[in-house]
Design a protein around this motif. Structure first.
Motif, PDB file in Angstrom:
ATOM      1  N   GLN A 211       0.779  -1.306   0.066  1.00 28.75           N
ATOM      2  CA  GLN A 211       0.087   0.147   0.060  1.00 28.75           C
ATOM      3  C   GLN A 211       1.041   1.136   0.080  1.00 28.75           C
ATOM      4  N   TYR A 212       2.169   1.370   0.876  1.00 27.47           N
ATOM      5  CA  TYR A 212       2.857   2.519   0.962  1.00 27.47           C
ATOM      6  C   TYR A 212       4.181   2.307   0.048  1.00 27.47           C
ATOM      7  N   ASN A 213       4.288   1.440  -0.904  1.00 28.90           N
ATOM      8  CA  ASN A 213       5.385   1.193  -1.754  1.00 28.90           C
ATOM      9  C   ASN A 213       6.655   1.071  -0.937  1.00 28.90           C
ATOM     10  N   GLU A 214       6.648   0.242   0.035  1.00 25.62           N
ATOM     11  CA  GLU A 214       7.807  -0.090   0.973  1.00 25.62           C
ATOM     12  C   GLU A 214       8.341  -1.365   0.886  1.00 25.62           C
ATOM     13  N   CYS A 215       7.955  -2.423   0.023  1.00 20.68           N
ATOM     14  CA  CYS A 215       8.213  -3.620   0.178  1.00 20.68           C
ATOM     15  C   CYS A 215       9.507  -3.957  -0.273  1.00 20.68           C
ATOM     16  N   GLU A 232      -2.096  -7.076   4.133  1.00 25.51           N
ATOM     17  CA  GLU A 232      -2.537  -5.836   3.539  1.00 25.51           C
ATOM     18  C   GLU A 232      -4.122  -5.574   3.902  1.00 25.51           C
ATOM     19  N   TYR A 233      -4.450  -4.168   4.185  1.00 26.61           N
ATOM     20  CA  TYR A 233      -5.854  -4.145   4.632  1.00 26.61           C
ATOM     21  C   TYR A 233      -6.804  -3.432   3.657  1.00 26.61           C
ATOM     22  N   ASN A 234      -6.319  -2.793   2.894  1.00 23.56           N
ATOM     23  CA  ASN A 234      -7.070  -1.875   1.975  1.00 23.56           C
ATOM     24  C   ASN A 234      -8.038  -2.798   1.123  1.00 23.56           C
ATOM     25  N   ASP A 235      -9.327  -2.225   1.147  1.00 23.88           N
ATOM     26  CA  ASP A 235     -10.545  -2.841   0.545  1.00 23.88           C
ATOM     27  C   ASP A 235     -10.297  -3.206  -1.094  1.00 23.88           C
ATOM     28  N   LYS A 236      -9.481  -2.269  -1.479  1.00 23.63           N
ATOM     29  CA  LYS A 236      -9.352  -2.370  -2.977  1.00 23.63           C
ATOM     30  C   LYS A 236      -8.779  -3.763  -3.342  1.00 23.63           C
ATOM     31  N   LYS A 238      -9.566  -6.575  -2.335  1.00 21.32           N
ATOM     32  CA  LYS A 238     -10.455  -7.550  -2.592  1.00 21.32           C
ATOM     33  C   LYS A 238     -11.242  -7.532  -3.889  1.00 21.32           C
ATOM     34  N   ASP A 239     -10.893  -6.766  -4.631  1.00 19.69           N
ATOM     35  CA  ASP A 239     -11.342  -6.573  -6.154  1.00 19.69           C
ATOM     36  C   ASP A 239     -10.316  -7.809  -6.733  1.00 19.69           C
ATOM     37  N   ASP A 240     -10.982  -8.389  -7.729  1.00 15.43           N
ATOM     38  CA  ASP A 240     -10.072  -9.672  -8.265  1.00 15.43           C
ATOM     39  C   ASP A 240      -9.088  -9.258  -8.997  1.00 15.43           C
ATOM     40  N   ASP A 241      -8.992  -8.189  -9.685  1.00 18.40           N
ATOM     41  CA  ASP A 241      -7.882  -7.761 -10.550  1.00 18.40           C
ATOM     42  C   ASP A 241      -6.902  -7.196  -9.887  1.00 18.40           C
ATOM     43  N   ASN A 242      -7.111  -6.346  -8.892  1.00 17.10           N
ATOM     44  CA  ASN A 242      -6.262  -5.725  -7.858  1.00 17.10           C
ATOM     45  C   ASN A 242      -5.516  -6.613  -6.925  1.00 17.10           C
ATOM     46  N   MET A 243      -6.159  -7.625  -6.577  1.00 20.23           N
ATOM     47  CA  MET A 243      -5.866  -8.866  -5.855  1.00 20.23           C
ATOM     48  C   MET A 243      -4.871  -9.565  -6.390  1.00 20.23           C
ATOM     49  N   THR A 244      -5.186  -9.851  -7.717  1.00 15.21           N
ATOM     50  CA  THR A 244      -4.148 -10.844  -8.748  1.00 15.21           C
ATOM     51  C   THR A 244      -2.744  -9.754  -8.977  1.00 15.21           C
ATOM     52  N   LYS A 245      -2.996  -8.590  -9.317  1.00 13.78           N
ATOM     53  CA  LYS A 245      -1.734  -7.811  -9.158  1.00 13.78           C
ATOM     54  C   LYS A 245      -1.041  -7.770  -8.002  1.00 13.78           C
ATOM     55  N   LEU A 246      -1.523  -7.681  -7.050  1.00  9.81           N
ATOM     56  CA  LEU A 246      -0.816  -7.656  -5.496  1.00  9.81           C
ATOM     57  C   LEU A 246      -0.120  -8.866  -5.448  1.00  9.81           C
ATOM     58  N   CYS A 247      -1.070  -9.844  -5.388  1.00  8.32           N
ATOM     59  CA  CYS A 247      -0.445 -11.357  -5.342  1.00  8.32           C
ATOM     60  C   CYS A 247       0.896 -11.647  -6.434  1.00  8.32           C
ATOM     61  N   ASN A 248       0.701 -11.364  -7.461  1.00  4.87           N
ATOM     62  CA  ASN A 248       1.801 -11.559  -8.500  1.00  4.87           C
ATOM     63  C   ASN A 248       2.965 -10.851  -8.052  1.00  4.87           C
ATOM     64  N   PRO A 261      -8.976  -8.219   7.464  1.00  9.33           N
ATOM     65  CA  PRO A 261      -9.575  -6.935   8.276  1.00  9.33           C
ATOM     66  C   PRO A 261      -8.587  -6.510   9.167  1.00  9.33           C
ATOM     67  N   ILE A 262      -8.419  -5.061   9.041  1.00 16.82           N
ATOM     68  CA  ILE A 262      -7.777  -4.424  10.276  1.00 16.82           C
ATOM     69  C   ILE A 262      -7.582  -4.841  11.618  1.00 16.82           C
ATOM     70  N   ASP A 263      -8.955  -5.218  11.820  1.00 19.34           N
ATOM     71  CA  ASP A 263      -9.076  -5.798  13.344  1.00 19.34           C
ATOM     72  C   ASP A 263      -8.589  -7.293  13.541  1.00 19.34           C
ATOM     73  N   LEU A 264      -8.297  -7.786  12.431  1.00 21.51           N
ATOM     74  CA  LEU A 264      -7.641  -9.296  12.600  1.00 21.51           C
ATOM     75  C   LEU A 264      -8.372  -9.970  13.204  1.00 21.51           C
ATOM     76  N   ASN A 265      -9.903 -10.058  12.864  1.00 22.01           N
ATOM     77  CA  ASN A 265     -10.751 -10.903  13.512  1.00 22.01           C
ATOM     78  C   ASN A 265     -11.398 -12.150  12.495  1.00 22.01           C
ATOM     79  N   ASP A 266     -10.733 -12.220  11.496  1.00 24.01           N
ATOM     80  CA  ASP A 266     -10.854 -13.583  10.629  1.00 24.01           C
ATOM     81  C   ASP A 266     -12.140 -13.436  10.224  1.00 24.01           C
TER      82      ASP A 266
END
Length: 654
Positions: A211-215, A232-236, A238-248, A261-266
């Protein structure tokens, strides 16, 4: 045996015109005997609510104080490592030891976290007994390691004048106390001190570096093969394409990324190691490129990305409106299927285009069809050697692709001789084990794909295991168990195909390779009206039997029908209705919503007027009507005047 490297840290504090020098001695354990998570370690992070212990991961990161001993013991019984979380850089007013923190070391509130204040970590003489007791508790509760939080106070508005060296001293103290007790320890965030602390900490826990370009800060950890557990907590995402880009991206860096979720509540969880297994998505296939009249080729990725520049003026009767509409449908897809057949050539595949699709958030599916229908003629050691030699070439050519991929080995392998001849069956199993070792890596998930065989007759109930055989045939599906059971540890998921037509070769009297005998089926005999439910039942059966994710890499419903008007058993053009089953196909895709599949792909995007020419052609003339898009035909080639079949595309790409 442990060896030690001593590092002398000298901190000079200046006050009231004088100086006070404090010297501390720190140990770096070079031969660790404690748990050390390595790169790509799978994990779950949950700090609130009842712990969900069902995830198939290596380690759990849970709260030291709030987690019952029975939960930790249960996780250990299931073979999990347990990392215990506590905050080492902040005071929390709800903790059982909160009365041990004097006011003089409590600073400013942590933004967004009620009841929590920064600690003056320079007062190590006060904090050490409190933190030592927490390490002792972790040891007593049989934690395998610890995750001390808020280790970067010096970069925050704590209310104290903390320095870089204050933080270094405190963090090294924490690492050593963990190691003295045989506990692994994570460096939580604290990006700017990684190079100074990498030898002290066993792995990293990071929040939102993408999210903050620090990896990039975590390269020292991955270079040392130490796990980077990223959330990562940003709801974006959860979108399929954003998730794929992140995960790749994070998979390419050997991170272990969760979207939480930021509350880490599963309340939700997506794991970049297998995120697509927990979603339902669709795709399309047919070819890396499609041949149109006068040998003009259109790349399948260009259709997806609506890129017709340079080709639309070359394809005869190019219907730009329809092609734009087609691109609109395909943009909703997740999977693009590419067939790699025996005799494949590198020129068939444009790796740059495939990489563009990956970068756009899509997942390529490679179906490796080498043995294919030739399996019916028997499997020999020499055939296996040829198969593996070719697969090595495949692996080399496609090795430059970066991003998640699915690989399907030997679709339709469950031929009679493989099921009934023990020697051939074992030879096949051994071949697939070697094939998986060649293809599989951290970005590739591998499967073996079976046919949906057996009875489909609505009016038959004999041995099928369902109300009638149109809903499935468990007796026939059971026959592949010895093969899948022998390969379960090698395969990431299980796959099956679905191919149905109103007419085909006669299974009871198929004829020769070149001279097939045809048969037509009634709707009840082929069970077409219950096909969507059959697919769902098959997916449930496979998931229950093998406890693996289930994928349908190709489904086709041939849309032509045949009426043998003169009863001579020969198919003539005037007896074929090329649109006879378009409504049937549309209805199947409309009703196909299996919750036991993580996805499916339509086998053929376009009708192919030369499909499998010279091959076995099980569907005979119906081989030319397997697509979901049709076109005018000119000299056995497609033109650009394409037409959609019924509501198939609408129903697939809902």
């Amino acid at each position: 045996m442990k060896s030690y490297l001593y590092l002398i840290i000298v901190l000079v504090f200046t006050a009231c015109g004088g100086s006070n020098t404090t010297t501390n001695e720190y140990e770096v354990y070079e031969e660790e005997t404690w748990y050390k998570p390595i790169s790509n370690t799978t994990w779950q992070w949950q700090l609130s609510n009842d712990i969900n212990s069902s995830y198939d991961v290596e380690l759990y990161d849970i709260d030291l104080f709030d987690t019952a001993q029975s939960t930790i013991d249960e996780l250990h019984t299931k073979g999990k490592k347990v990392i215990c979380y506590f905050s080492a850089g902040s005071y929390e007013n709800w903790r059982e030891d909160e009365n041990k923190f004097p006011d003089l070391i409590k600073g400013n509130d942590l933004d967004g976290w009620a009841g929590e204040k920064w600690l003056d970590i320079s007062k190590l003489d006060i904090l050490k007994p409190i933190m030592d007791a927490r390490f002792d508790l972790a040891k007593e509760k049989r934690c395998d390691g610890v995750e001390p939080d808020n280790l970067d106070g010096y970069t925050n508005n704590t209310g104290f004048s903390l320095t870089y060296n204050d933080q270094i001293e405190y963090n090294k103290y924490l690492a050593n106390e963990a190691h003295k007790r045989g506990l692994s320890i994570a460096l939580k965030n604290d990006l700017y001190q990684i190079t100074d602390l990498i030898t002290y900490f066993d792995f990293a826990v990071n929040e939102q570096c993408n999210q903050y370009n620090e990896c990039e800060y975590y390269t020292p950890f991955t270079d040392a093969n130490k796990a980077v557990l990223n959330a990562e907590y940003n709801d974006k995402y959860k979108d399929d394409d954003n998730m794929t880009k992140l995960c790749n991206y994070t998979n390419s860096k050997n991170f272990s990324t969760l979207i939480l979720p930021i509350d880490l509540n599963d309340s939700f969880r997506y794991d970049c190691k297998d995120y697509f297994f927990n979603q339902f998505n669709v795709g399309y296939g047919g070819s890396a490129s499609f041949k149109f009249y006068d040998n003009k080729w259109l790349n399948s990725t260009d259709i997806l990305l609506n890129n017709y520049d340079g080709i639309k003026d070359e394809i005869v009767d190019f219907n730009e409106t329809q092609f734009n509409n087609l691109s609109g449908y395909l943009n909703k897809s997740k999977y693009i299927t590419f067939w790699i057949t025996k005799g494949w050539e590198e020129s068939w595949f444009n790796l740059t285009k495939i990489q563009e699709a990956i970068d756009a958030g899509k997942i390529p599916v490679f179906v490796y069809w080498y043995l294919g229908d030739e399996l019916m003629n028997g499997l020999t050691s020499s055939k296996v050697d040829e198969y593996l030699e070719d697969l090595i070439k495949v692996n080399t050519y496609f090795s430059t692709l970066k991003g998640q991929q699915l690989w399907i080995l030997e679709p339709e392998f469950n031929k009679q001789n493989i099921l009934e001849n023990n020697d051939e069956q074992q030879l096949f199993i051994d071949a697939i084990k070697k094939a998986v070792n060649i293809i599989k890596n951290k970005e590739r998930k591998v499967s073996l794909c079976m046919m949906d065989t057996g009875s489909r007759d609505l009016n038959s109930t004999n041995l099928c295991g369902y109300e009638n055989c149109s809903y499935g045939d468990k007796y026939e599906w059971d026959r592949v168990k010895p093969i899948y059971n022998a390969l379960l540890d090698d395969l990431d998921f299980i796959s099956f195909q679905e191919m149905v037509g109103q007419f085909s070769r006669d299974d009871s009297n198929p004829g020769t390779w070149d001279e097939p005998n045809a048969i037509s089926h009634t709707d009840d005999e082929i069970g077409i009206d219950n096909l969507a439910k059959r697919i769902d039942n098959f997916a449930i059966y496979l998931k229950t039997t093998y406890n693996k994710p289930i994928y349908l890499p190709y489904i086709t419903i041939a849309t032509a029908t045949w009426n043998d008007s003169n009863d001579d058993g020969n198919i003539t053009d005037d007896e074929i209705n090329t649109s006879g089953w378009e409504d049937k196909a549309s209805n199947v895709y409309r009703d196909l919503n299996s919750t036991s599949l993580f996805g499916y792909s339509i086998m053929e995007l376009f009708d192919n007027p030369t499909h499998d020419d010279g091959g076995y052609q099980y569907f005979m003339q119906n081989e030319y009507h397997l697509g979901v898009v049709k076109s005018d035909i000119n000299n056995s080639q497609l033109t650009g005047n394409i037409k959609f079949k019924g509501t198939i595309l609408e129903n697939v790409f809902k």
